[in-house]
Write a protein that holds these residues in place. Sequence first.
Motif, short mmCIF file in Angstrom:
data_model
loop_
_atom_site.label_atom_id
_atom_site.label_comp_id
_atom_site.label_asym_id
_atom_site.label_seq_id
_atom_site.Cartn_x
_atom_site.Cartn_y
_atom_site.Cartn_z
N LEU A 56 30.44 39.48 57.07
CA LEU A 56 29.66 39.65 55.95
C LEU A 56 29.59 38.33 55.31
O LEU A 56 28.43 38.21 54.74
CB LEU A 56 30.76 40.41 54.90
N LYS A 57 30.37 37.28 55.40
CA LYS A 57 30.42 36.01 54.86
C LYS A 57 29.10 35.35 55.48
O LYS A 57 28.25 34.44 54.96
CB LYS A 57 31.32 35.23 54.95
N LEU A 62 27.57 35.72 51.81
CA LEU A 62 28.32 36.58 50.74
C LEU A 62 29.56 35.55 50.32
O LEU A 62 30.20 34.81 51.64
CB LEU A 62 29.06 37.95 51.00
N GLY A 63 29.84 35.09 49.00
CA GLY A 63 31.24 34.49 49.05
C GLY A 63 32.38 35.34 49.26
O GLY A 63 32.28 36.62 49.58
N ALA A 64 33.48 34.48 49.35
CA ALA A 64 34.54 35.44 49.62
C ALA A 64 34.84 36.36 48.77
O ALA A 64 35.31 37.54 49.16
CB ALA A 64 35.86 34.27 49.46
N GLN A 65 34.93 36.21 47.48
CA GLN A 65 35.28 37.33 46.49
C GLN A 65 34.19 38.43 46.51
O GLN A 65 34.38 39.83 46.51
CB GLN A 65 35.34 36.71 45.06
N TYR A 116 31.82 42.71 39.84
CA TYR A 116 32.05 41.32 39.84
C TYR A 116 33.61 40.85 38.94
O TYR A 116 33.89 41.69 37.96
CB TYR A 116 31.14 40.49 38.66
N ASP A 117 34.38 40.05 39.29
CA ASP A 117 35.78 39.79 38.83
C ASP A 117 35.46 38.33 38.13
O ASP A 117 34.11 37.77 38.15
CB ASP A 117 36.80 39.62 39.96
N ASP A 118 36.49 37.75 37.46
CA ASP A 118 36.47 36.59 36.53
C ASP A 118 36.30 35.38 37.59
O ASP A 118 35.88 34.35 37.05
CB ASP A 118 37.75 36.60 35.73
N ARG A 119 36.50 35.50 38.73
CA ARG A 119 35.91 34.34 39.68
C ARG A 119 34.45 34.28 39.86
O ARG A 119 33.86 33.18 40.09
CB ARG A 119 37.00 34.27 40.91
N MET A 120 33.77 35.20 39.94
CA MET A 120 32.45 35.48 40.18
C MET A 120 31.59 35.27 38.86
O MET A 120 30.31 35.08 38.92
CB MET A 120 32.05 36.76 40.99
N LEU A 121 32.13 35.77 37.73
CA LEU A 121 31.53 35.86 36.46
C LEU A 121 32.31 35.49 35.35
O LEU A 121 33.43 35.97 35.17
CB LEU A 121 31.26 37.33 36.26
N SER A 122 31.74 34.50 34.52
CA SER A 122 32.52 34.02 33.31
C SER A 122 31.39 34.20 32.12
O SER A 122 30.10 34.07 32.14
CB SER A 122 32.86 32.44 33.38
N TRP A 123 31.99 34.54 31.01
CA TRP A 123 31.31 34.94 29.76
C TRP A 123 31.40 33.76 28.82
O TRP A 123 32.48 33.17 28.44
CB TRP A 123 31.77 36.19 29.26
#
Length: 390
Positions: A56-57, A62-65, A116-123
């Motif tokens: 997949l990568k 795709l990134g790891a996450q 998306y988790d917090d490693r892939m998305l920040s607010w």
Amino acid sequence: MKLVIRVKLLPTPEQASALQATLHACNAAANHVSHIAFTTGTKRNRELRALTYTHLKTRWSLGAQAAQHVIKKTADAYAALTGNLKAGNLGKPGSKRFRRATEKPIAFRPQGAQPYDDRMLSWQMPQRTVSIWTVAGRMKRLAFTGEESQLLLLAHHRQGESDLISHNGHWYLLATVDLPENPTTPDPRGFIGIDLGITNIATTSTGHRHSGRRLNRSRQNDRRNRDNLAKKQTRSAKRRAKRRAGREARRTRDINHKISKHIVTEAQRTGRGIALEDLGGIRERVRLKKPQRVTLHSWAFAQLGAFIAYKARRAGVPVVHVHPAYTSQECSRCHHVDKRNRPTQAVFSCRNCGFVEHADLNASHVIADRGWWMWVRGAESQVPALTLIA
């Protein structure tokens, strides 16, 4: 208490292209993982990761996450399918519906949601922007908007993953918030009974009737237009029918939100609980004339009940679900049950004590009484833990 907040992204054309490419790549990768899971019979997250993670990568960049979320999304889809098969929700083994669900790999739409988790998305809440991973690299300062009260909840109570979705050319993030619950009122002063119906969508025992006559006329016009479009079988007609279906769903959801908010606010203000009919299986139980069947089967009664339930839970208002048998035939004064108590659809006239009342209002009083006795016996209902805020 968990709720889902939807915020609208405001990407530039270049940013929208990157988001679209990301969804397409993630869902293409998910289809590849699904094919591997189907052909090898390996459907657990850890085993699938060993078989597909590196591929997949490299193939889809795709990134790891992102790769791990794609694999987990596929594994969760197969787990849900297995649960539905065991529960019989997809028919009996060997049936057409059962075979259709099991004879080929699960397919993911190109525009399917991506977690998306917090490693892939920040607010960045003060700036109303997000920084989000895409296949084209990290995208910063992507603007978003939403209702102010919901954004305030998001800023203080966000928890867990968020889902990126695309709908009709617009981009959204669905984020989960975990709110502290208000304590349920231990000693309600009584219960507001809610009678759900066709002519009147909701009638409360306090005398409020949320009429459905005007709405039903609009829905009849919508069905007539939808049938006319279906007969044409052209691409343009199909696009118009799809847009109309979306408008109908949004209108229904908006009306259900307004009705449920009014009911819960009244219950909270008066210190009472809410009693609802347990309408599970209503479509199989009731027998209606043909013109009424479409109305019954198309209105989102379950959605309205869910909206009332989660709003009540937030407000600390107790909710009970009562058995719906004979609520339309029982007298709220003497509790005499007789089919002849309903001479017409709108009129209730008790054959025993002579009490006369609007039929829906009488039924709401019966539901309120049953709710009180259920509360006394300690049969408080369980409210769903997760509901969408549209």
